[in-house]
Write an enzyme that holds these catalytic residues in place. Structure first.
Site, PDB file in Angstrom:
ATOM      1  N   LYS A 125      18.590  -8.870  13.858  1.00 45.31           N
ATOM      2  CA  LYS A 125      19.092  -7.573  13.460  1.00 45.31           C
ATOM      3  C   LYS A 125      19.794  -7.623  12.102  1.00 45.31           C
ATOM      4  O   LYS A 125      19.939  -6.616  11.433  1.00 45.31           O
ATOM      5  CB  LYS A 125      20.126  -7.072  14.499  1.00 45.31           C
ATOM      6  CG  LYS A 125      19.630  -6.919  15.888  1.00 45.31           C
ATOM      7  CD  LYS A 125      20.827  -6.470  16.772  1.00 45.31           C
ATOM      8  CE  LYS A 125      20.517  -6.669  18.215  1.00 45.31           C
ATOM      9  NZ  LYS A 125      21.735  -6.503  19.038  1.00 45.31           N
ATOM     10  N   GLY A 126      20.271  -8.799  11.738  1.00 41.34           N
ATOM     11  CA  GLY A 126      21.216  -8.907  10.620  1.00 41.34           C
ATOM     12  C   GLY A 126      20.756  -8.370   9.287  1.00 41.34           C
ATOM     13  O   GLY A 126      21.578  -8.005   8.448  1.00 41.34           O
ATOM     14  N   ARG A 141      28.762  -5.182  12.054  1.00 39.97           N
ATOM     15  CA  ARG A 141      27.531  -4.987  11.270  1.00 39.97           C
ATOM     16  C   ARG A 141      27.652  -3.793  10.322  1.00 39.97           C
ATOM     17  O   ARG A 141      26.969  -3.717   9.315  1.00 39.97           O
ATOM     18  CB  ARG A 141      26.329  -4.751  12.203  1.00 39.97           C
ATOM     19  CG  ARG A 141      25.932  -5.962  13.035  1.00 39.97           C
ATOM     20  CD  ARG A 141      24.544  -5.737  13.645  1.00 39.97           C
ATOM     21  NE  ARG A 141      24.277  -6.644  14.743  1.00 39.97           N
ATOM     22  CZ  ARG A 141      23.787  -7.876  14.611  1.00 39.97           C
ATOM     23  NH1 ARG A 141      23.530  -8.364  13.425  1.00 39.97           N
ATOM     24  NH2 ARG A 141      23.553  -8.624  15.678  1.00 39.97           N
ATOM     25  N   PHE A 195      31.968 -18.507   7.825  1.00 43.48           N
ATOM     26  CA  PHE A 195      31.233 -17.572   8.675  1.00 43.48           C
ATOM     27  C   PHE A 195      31.510 -16.152   8.193  1.00 43.48           C
ATOM     28  O   PHE A 195      32.640 -15.680   8.228  1.00 43.48           O
ATOM     29  CB  PHE A 195      31.628 -17.737  10.145  1.00 43.48           C
ATOM     30  CG  PHE A 195      30.735 -16.952  11.050  1.00 43.48           C
ATOM     31  CD1 PHE A 195      29.489 -17.440  11.413  1.00 43.48           C
ATOM     32  CD2 PHE A 195      31.114 -15.696  11.505  1.00 43.48           C
ATOM     33  CE1 PHE A 195      28.643 -16.700  12.236  1.00 43.48           C
ATOM     34  CE2 PHE A 195      30.278 -14.948  12.327  1.00 43.48           C
ATOM     35  CZ  PHE A 195      29.043 -15.457  12.684  1.00 43.48           C
ATOM     36  N   VAL A 196      30.463 -15.491   7.714  1.00 43.57           N
ATOM     37  CA  VAL A 196      30.639 -14.176   7.088  1.00 43.57           C
ATOM     38  C   VAL A 196      30.142 -13.064   8.010  1.00 43.57           C
ATOM     39  O   VAL A 196      29.277 -13.278   8.868  1.00 43.57           O
ATOM     40  CB  VAL A 196      29.922 -14.103   5.713  1.00 43.57           C
ATOM     41  CG1 VAL A 196      30.633 -14.970   4.693  1.00 43.57           C
ATOM     42  CG2 VAL A 196      28.457 -14.489   5.821  1.00 43.57           C
ATOM     43  N   GLU A 227      15.725 -11.813   4.814  1.00 41.96           N
ATOM     44  CA  GLU A 227      16.763 -12.414   5.662  1.00 41.96           C
ATOM     45  C   GLU A 227      18.145 -12.001   5.170  1.00 41.96           C
ATOM     46  O   GLU A 227      18.345 -11.779   3.981  1.00 41.96           O
ATOM     47  CB  GLU A 227      16.661 -13.948   5.593  1.00 41.96           C
ATOM     48  CG  GLU A 227      15.846 -14.574   6.713  1.00 41.96           C
ATOM     49  CD  GLU A 227      16.571 -14.571   8.059  1.00 41.96           C
ATOM     50  OE1 GLU A 227      17.577 -13.848   8.219  1.00 41.96           O
ATOM     51  OE2 GLU A 227      16.126 -15.297   8.954  1.00 41.96           O
ATOM     52  N   ASP A 228      19.085 -11.951   6.100  1.00 42.28           N
ATOM     53  CA  ASP A 228      20.473 -11.725   5.711  1.00 42.28           C
ATOM     54  C   ASP A 228      21.071 -12.995   5.111  1.00 42.28           C
ATOM     55  O   ASP A 228      21.697 -12.973   4.067  1.00 42.28           O
ATOM     56  CB  ASP A 228      21.304 -11.238   6.911  1.00 42.28           C
ATOM     57  CG  ASP A 228      21.095 -12.089   8.169  1.00 42.28           C
ATOM     58  OD1 ASP A 228      20.334 -13.083   8.132  1.00 42.28           O
ATOM     59  OD2 ASP A 228      21.700 -11.741   9.199  1.00 42.28           O
ATOM     60  N   ASP A 237      26.880  -9.893  11.940  1.00 38.12           N
ATOM     61  CA  ASP A 237      27.812  -9.643  13.041  1.00 38.12           C
ATOM     62  C   ASP A 237      28.652 -10.855  13.403  1.00 38.12           C
ATOM     63  O   ASP A 237      28.359 -11.983  13.012  1.00 38.12           O
ATOM     64  CB  ASP A 237      27.026  -9.239  14.300  1.00 38.12           C
ATOM     65  CG  ASP A 237      26.343 -10.451  14.948  1.00 38.12           C
ATOM     66  OD1 ASP A 237      25.672 -11.210  14.221  1.00 38.12           O
ATOM     67  OD2 ASP A 237      26.504 -10.652  16.164  1.00 38.12           O
ATOM     68  N   ASP A 258      21.167 -20.315   6.548  1.00 39.65           N
ATOM     69  CA  ASP A 258      22.305 -21.192   6.867  1.00 39.65           C
ATOM     70  C   ASP A 258      21.752 -22.606   7.040  1.00 39.65           C
ATOM     71  O   ASP A 258      21.627 -23.345   6.078  1.00 39.65           O
ATOM     72  CB  ASP A 258      22.959 -20.625   8.133  1.00 39.65           C
ATOM     73  CG  ASP A 258      24.213 -21.348   8.545  1.00 39.65           C
ATOM     74  OD1 ASP A 258      24.837 -22.005   7.704  1.00 39.65           O
ATOM     75  OD2 ASP A 258      24.591 -21.254   9.734  1.00 39.65           O
ATOM     76  N   LYS A 310      23.770 -20.542   2.344  1.00 35.14           N
ATOM     77  CA  LYS A 310      24.872 -21.498   2.496  1.00 35.14           C
ATOM     78  C   LYS A 310      24.289 -22.894   2.394  1.00 35.14           C
ATOM     79  O   LYS A 310      23.990 -23.521   3.409  1.00 35.14           O
ATOM     80  CB  LYS A 310      25.467 -21.351   3.911  1.00 35.14           C
ATOM     81  CG  LYS A 310      26.617 -20.403   4.046  1.00 35.14           C
ATOM     82  CD  LYS A 310      27.274 -20.638   5.398  1.00 35.14           C
ATOM     83  CE  LYS A 310      27.289 -19.405   6.223  1.00 35.14           C
ATOM     84  NZ  LYS A 310      27.818 -19.610   7.586  1.00 35.14           N
TER      85      LYS A 310
HETATM   86  P1  5GP Z   1      19.867 -20.551  10.312  1.00 37.27           P
HETATM   87  O1  5GP Z   1      18.692 -20.688  11.240  1.00 37.27           O
HETATM   88  O2  5GP Z   1      19.482 -20.575   8.844  1.00 37.27           O
HETATM   89  O3  5GP Z   1      20.948 -21.551  10.636  1.00 37.27           O
HETATM   90  O4  5GP Z   1      20.574 -19.194  10.644  1.00 37.27           O
HETATM   91  C1  5GP Z   1      20.016 -18.001  10.347  1.00 37.27           C
HETATM   92  C2  5GP Z   1      20.678 -16.899  11.121  1.00 37.27           C
HETATM   93  O5  5GP Z   1      21.940 -17.281  11.691  1.00 37.27           O
HETATM   94  C3  5GP Z   1      20.984 -15.747  10.204  1.00 37.27           C
HETATM   95  O6  5GP Z   1      19.874 -14.895  10.074  1.00 37.27           O
HETATM   96  C4  5GP Z   1      22.166 -15.110  10.898  1.00 37.27           C
HETATM   97  O7  5GP Z   1      21.715 -14.217  11.898  1.00 37.27           O
HETATM   98  C5  5GP Z   1      22.890 -16.259  11.543  1.00 37.27           C
HETATM   99  N1  5GP Z   1      23.993 -16.728  10.686  1.00 37.27           N
HETATM  100  C6  5GP Z   1      24.042 -17.850   9.945  1.00 37.27           C
HETATM  101  N2  5GP Z   1      25.196 -17.939   9.257  1.00 37.27           N
HETATM  102  C7  5GP Z   1      25.888 -16.831   9.576  1.00 37.27           C
HETATM  103  C8  5GP Z   1      27.170 -16.320   9.164  1.00 37.27           C
HETATM  104  O8  5GP Z   1      27.930 -16.889   8.366  1.00 37.27           O
HETATM  105  N3  5GP Z   1      27.530 -15.128   9.708  1.00 37.27           N
HETATM  106  C9  5GP Z   1      26.754 -14.454  10.589  1.00 37.27           C
HETATM  107  N4  5GP Z   1      27.221 -13.291  11.041  1.00 37.27           N
HETATM  108  N5  5GP Z   1      25.549 -14.892  10.989  1.00 37.27           N
HETATM  109  C10 5GP Z   1      25.116 -16.067  10.487  1.00 37.27           C
END
Ligand code: 5GP
Length: 174
Positions: free
Chosen positions: A41-42, A163, A150-151, A97-98, A157, A101, A129
């Site tokens: 959803k992000g 959100r 963590f944002v 993507e939002d 969210d 990470d 990140k």
């Molecule tokens: P990844 O698979 O790259 O670790 O994570 C991707 C997803 O994790 C993002 O699309 C998001 O939904 C969530 N996520 C990662 N870091 C953050 C953060 O700092 N804040 C929030 N709210 N969601 C995050």
């Protein structure tokens, strides 16, 4: 428990960067049709603004993905909760993507979408990140590189809250 939200990126900074990304995508695809794949959803807030900053024949589709539980650590498990509504064979697509990470989610999505034989797959992420990367992901269109915090807000969210904040912030527990 009271929560204090510290602004990391304000509305003006986000709006300016989104406009720049839209202009860059418009220039690079020229008049070719493009499909934006919005990762729910992000990414819904970012995608809504980005789509309006792109001047191309645009189709928008949504992919529901769950990679986090209620906590803040990536499980590395990516579950598709809602698939695209149409095939993408032969199409130019950009995954929106939002935040990237660990990179696990978007790396998995690229692999998944490639099996459907699109013409090209690129990645656009508002945030990255790099400190937390577990797989290398080349983000083709990137809004901001941020430190390892963590944002929340602008679609992102914390346990489904925040959100709707119009800016990106960090929750600090008082
Ligand atoms: P990844 O698979 O790259 O670790 O994570 C991707 C997803 O994790 C993002 O699309 C998001 O939904 C969530 N996520 C990662 N870091 C953050 C953060 O700092 N804040 C929030 N709210 N969601 C995050």
């Amino acid at each position: 428990m009271s929560e204090n939200i510290v602004t990391m990126l304000d509305q003006a900074a986000i709006a300016q960067r989104v406009a720049e990304l839209g202009a860059q995508i418009t220039a690079e695809y020229k008049d070719r049709p493009l499909v934006l794949i919005v990762v729910l959803k992000g990414s819904f807030v970012f995608a809504a603004d980005l789509a309006r900053a792109i001047d191309l024949p645009l189709r928008i589709d949504f992919l529901g993905v769950r990679s986090y539980g209620e906590g803040t650590e990536s499980s590395g498990v990516v579950q598709i909760t809602q698939d695209l509504s149409r095939p993408i064979e032969g199409e130019d697509v950009i995954i929106v993507e939002d935040i990237v990470d660990t990179g696990l989610t978007v790396a998995h999505l690229v692999d998944l979408l490639r099996t459907r034989q699109p013409r090209s797959v690129k990645i656009c992420s508002l945030l990255h990140k790099p400190a937390r990367a577990r797989v290398h992901v080349a983000v083709d269109y990137l809004g901001f590189t941020i430190e390892d915090k963590f944002v929340i807000g602008y679609g992102l969210d914390f346990a489904e809250r925040y959100r709707n904040l119009p800016y990106i912030g960090v929750v600090e527990r008082a």
